[in-house]
Design a protein around this motif. Structure first.
Motif, PDB file in Angstrom:
ATOM      1  N   LYS A   1       0.857  -1.190   0.000  1.00  0.00           N
ATOM      2  CA  LYS A   1       0.000   0.000   0.000  1.00  0.00           C
ATOM      3  C   LYS A   1       0.889   1.235   0.000  1.00  0.00           C
ATOM      4  N   ASP A   2       0.568   2.174  -0.885  1.00  0.00           N
ATOM      5  CA  ASP A   2       1.334   3.422  -0.980  1.00  0.00           C
ATOM      6  C   ASP A   2       2.834   3.144  -1.158  1.00  0.00           C
ATOM      7  N   ASN A   3       3.116   2.154  -2.008  1.00  0.00           N
ATOM      8  CA  ASN A   3       4.491   1.788  -2.370  1.00  0.00           C
ATOM      9  C   ASN A   3       5.310   1.294  -1.179  1.00  0.00           C
ATOM     10  N   ARG A   4       4.660   0.709  -0.195  1.00  0.00           N
ATOM     11  CA  ARG A   4       5.364   0.065   0.912  1.00  0.00           C
ATOM     12  C   ARG A   4       4.684  -1.250   1.240  1.00  0.00           C
TER      13      ARG A   4
END
Length: 528
Positions: A259-262
Motif C-alpha cells: 500500500k502506498d508503495n510500501r
C-alpha cells in the motif's frame, strides 16, 4: 490483518534464517514463513531411503561457509552446530584406476598430483598459496554488499596487474588449465569443480571459479556438518528463537501486500494476511519475488520482462542410496575416504561433450556424477556396518528432447528417471566401483522436476537461484539495479542466493542483506 511483526522473512532456508537472526539480534520482532513441512530449504537432511540412513537432500559440502563469520558471531556451536574436516577433501578417479586426491595437507596434495606431473604439483603449491595470500580480501568481498560495476571496474584498472586479473575473471577453464598444467589428469582434477556451478570448460568465467573452489577447499576444507547439513538451519533457528523470533512451516506466501508503495504484510495461499511494520525480505528465488510476490501491479513491465529472461543454468538430478557396506573403488581405499569423488575420463573434451548433450536437450550418455560419501565422513549417518551415499548428476536437461545413451525411451522425467538411474549406476559399477550395484539396499531418485515440485525456488531443477554468469554476478545479481538486495518497493529486500555472492552454502546473502536492512533502518546507506 493478523499479528504485527517488525520483519517478515519469506523462506526458512539457511540464508533466510541468517537474515532473520541478525534482524532479531538487533531487536526486531521477526517472523519467518516457510512453505515446506520443515526448515532448511537446500540444507535439509532426511531418512529418505531407509530408517537410520540420513541423506543430505541437496548441499553436503561446507566450503565457502568456512569464510563466514556467522557461526562465531551467533555462537552456533552452543546450538549443536559442529563441523568435520575430512583428511581427503575430494578425489578425482579415472577409468584405469588412477586418481588424484585433494588432501587436507597441501604437501600430500602436491605428491598426489605429482604422480602425473611433478611440475603440476609445484604449480598447485603456487596457486594454493595465492589463495592464502588473498583469503582476507576474498572473505571481505564475500561477506559485504557488492561494489557497483563502476567501482569494481575502477578498482581493477588501478591494480598493478589489474588487466591480468580482468582476463582471469573472464577466462574459460579450458584456456586457464592449459596455461597452468601439463597433465590432462591434473587439468580435470582442477577444472571439474567449476561444474558444481554448471559452468562448462568453455564457458566464460570458469577459470576463476575453478581456482576459487579448489584453492579454498585446499586451505579451509570441504567440511561436513556433523549429523547432517540440516543441523546448520536448526542451529540458526535455535538462535533465532532465543532472540524472540518465530518460525511457521507449512505457510506458503502468495503475495506481498503493498500500500502506498510500501509492503504492509504478506498474504498466504490460504488467504490469511499477516501484517508487518517495517521490512519484508525474501529468501525465495528472484523470479518468485519480482514476478509472483510483487507482480506487475508494483513492478515496472520492463523489469519483469528482464526477470523473465533471467538465466537459471543446467538442471540437476539426485540418486540417494542406502548401502549394505563400504564401496570398493578401482582407485583404492582413499576414494572411499573422500568427502567427494569425481569419476570421469581424463579429458576436458569429455566434460565439454556432457554440456553439449545436456544443453541440446539430450540425456547425457556419461554425465559428471558427483559421488558424496556421506557416512564415510560422518559414520553416525548410517547404521553400524552400513553406508549412505548421494549421487548428484550434474548437467541434465530440464526438458528431455532426446537421449544420448540410446537406452531411454521416456521423454518426461517421470517416465525416464528410473531407467536413467539404472544406466548411471551400471556405468559407475562397470567403470569405477565394481560392487556399487550389489551394495544397494534401496535407492530414491529425484529428477529436476521432483526438485522443483518440492522446492519452488529450484526453478527448472536448478539449485543456485540463477546461473553463474558475469552479467548475473556481483552488483548485477540478479539484475542490474537490483544488486544491492533492495527491490523497487523500498522496504522489500532479497536475502537469498539470487543475490551476491550467489548460490551454495555460505550464509553471505542472508548476512549481507541484514547489513543493508539495518543500515537503512538507521538512516545510513552502505551500498557501494
Amino acid at each position: 490483518m493478523s499479528r504485527q511483526f517488525d520483519a517478515i522473512i519469506i523462506g526458512a532456508g539457511h540464508n533466510g534464517l541468517t537474515c532473520a537472526c541478525y534482524l532479531a539480534r538487533a531487536g526486531l520482532k521477526v517472523l519467518v514463513l516457510e512453505q515446506s513441512h520443515t526448515i532448511g530449504g537446500m540444507t535439509v537432511t532426511e531418512e529418505i531411503t531407509l530408517p537410520g540412513f540420513k541423506s543430505d537432500l541437496h548441499a553436503f559440502g561446507y566450503q565457502f561457509a568456512n569464510l563466514s563469520p556467522v557461526p562465531k558471531e551467533l555462537n552456533l556451536s552452543a546450538h549443536g552446530f559442529e563441523l568435520i574436516w575430512p583428511n581427503i577433501n575430494y578425489s578425482h578417479v579415472f577409468p584405469d584406476g588412477g586418481f588424484i586426491a585433494m588432501h587436507r595437507s597441501l604437501e600430500e596434495t602436491v605428491r598426489s598430483i605429482g604422480r602425473y606431473s611433478k611440475k603440476d604439483g609445484e604449480t598447485w603449491r603456487r596457486l594454493a598459496g595465492q589463495f592464502v595470500e588473498q583469503k582476507d580480501q576474498i572473505t571481505r568481498w564475500m561477506n559485504s554488499p557488492p561494489a557497483s560495476l563502476t567501482a569494481a571496474t575502477l578498482q581493477l584498472a588501478q591494480m598493478p596487474h589489474g588487466m591480468d586479473e580482468y582476463r582471469f575473471e573472464l577466462q574459460s577453464t579450458r584456456s586457464w588449465v592449459a596455461e597452468q598444467f601439463e597433465a590432462d589428469e591434473t587439468r580435470l582434477f582442477i577444472a571439474t569443480f567449476a561444474s558444481h556451478a554448471s559452468v562448462s570448460p568453455d564457458d566464460v568465467g570458469g577459470a576463476h571459479l575453478a581456482w576459487l573452489f579448489t584453492s579454498l577447499i585446499q586451505a579451509v576444507g570441504n567440511r561436513v556438518v556433523r549429523g547432517g547439513m540440516h543441523n546448520l538451519p536448526l542451529a540458526l533457528a535455535a538462535y533465532l528463537r532465543s532472540k524472540g523470533g518465530q518460525i511457521r512451516t507449512g505457510a506458503r506466501v502468495n503475495k506481498i501486500v503493498v500500500k502506498d508503495n510500501r509492503a504492509v504484510g504478506v498474504r498466504l495461499v490460504d488467504g490469511e494476511e499477516i501484517g508487518v511494520k517495517q521490512i519484508v525480505a525474501s529468501n525465495a528465488d528472484p523470479r518468485q519475488l519480482i514476478v509472483d510476490f510483487l507482480g506487475p501491479e508494483h513492478i515496472d513491465a520492463n523489469l519483469i520482462s528482464k526477470m523473465q529472461q533471467y538465466e537459471w543454468g543446467d538442471a540437476y538430478m539426485a540418486i540417494y542410496l542406502a548401502l549394505d557396506g563400504p564401496l570398493n573403488y578401482l582407485a583404492g581405499a582413499d576414494a572411499d575416504r573422500s568427502a567427494y569423488v569425481h569419476p570421469t575420463p581424463p579429458t576436458l573434451d569429455y566434460l565439454s561433450s556432457v554440456y553439449t548433450e545436456c544443453r541440446g536437450g539430450l540425456l547425457p550418455a556419461a554425465p559428471l556424477v558427483l559421488m558424496c560419501n556421506d557416512s564415510a565422513i560422518d559414520p553416525d549417518r548410517a547404521p553400524v556396518g552400513k553406508n549412505v551415499m548421494k549421487l548428484v548428476v550434474n548437467n541434465v536437461p530440464y526438458d528431455i528432447k532426446g537421449d544420448a545413451t540410446g537406452k531411454i525411451h521416456g521423454r518426461t522425467w517421470d517416465a525416464a528417471k528410473e531407467a536413467y538411474a539404472d544406466h548411471l549406476i551400471d556405468l559407475i559399477t562397470k567403470t569405477y566401483v565394481p560392487n556399487l550395484r550389489d551394495r544397494i539396499l534401496r535407492r530414491v531418485v529425484h529428477s529436476p522436476v521432483d526438485m522443483e515440485r518440492a522446492i519452488p525456488s529450484a526453478v527448472r531443477g536448478t539449485v543456485t537461484h540463477g546461473a553463474f554468469l558475469p552479467y548475473q554476478s556481483g552488483a548485477q545479481r540478479p539484475l542490474p539495479g537490483l544488486g544491492q538486495y533492495r527491490m523497487p518497493v523500498p522496504n522489500v529486500y532479497l536475502c537469498g542466493s539470487g543475490s551476491h555472492p550467489g548460490g551454495g552454502v555460505s550464509m553471505a546473502p542472508g548476512r549481507n542483506s541484514a547489513q543493508v536492512i539495518l543500515a537503512a533502518l538507521q538512516g545510513n546507506d552502505i551500498a557501494s
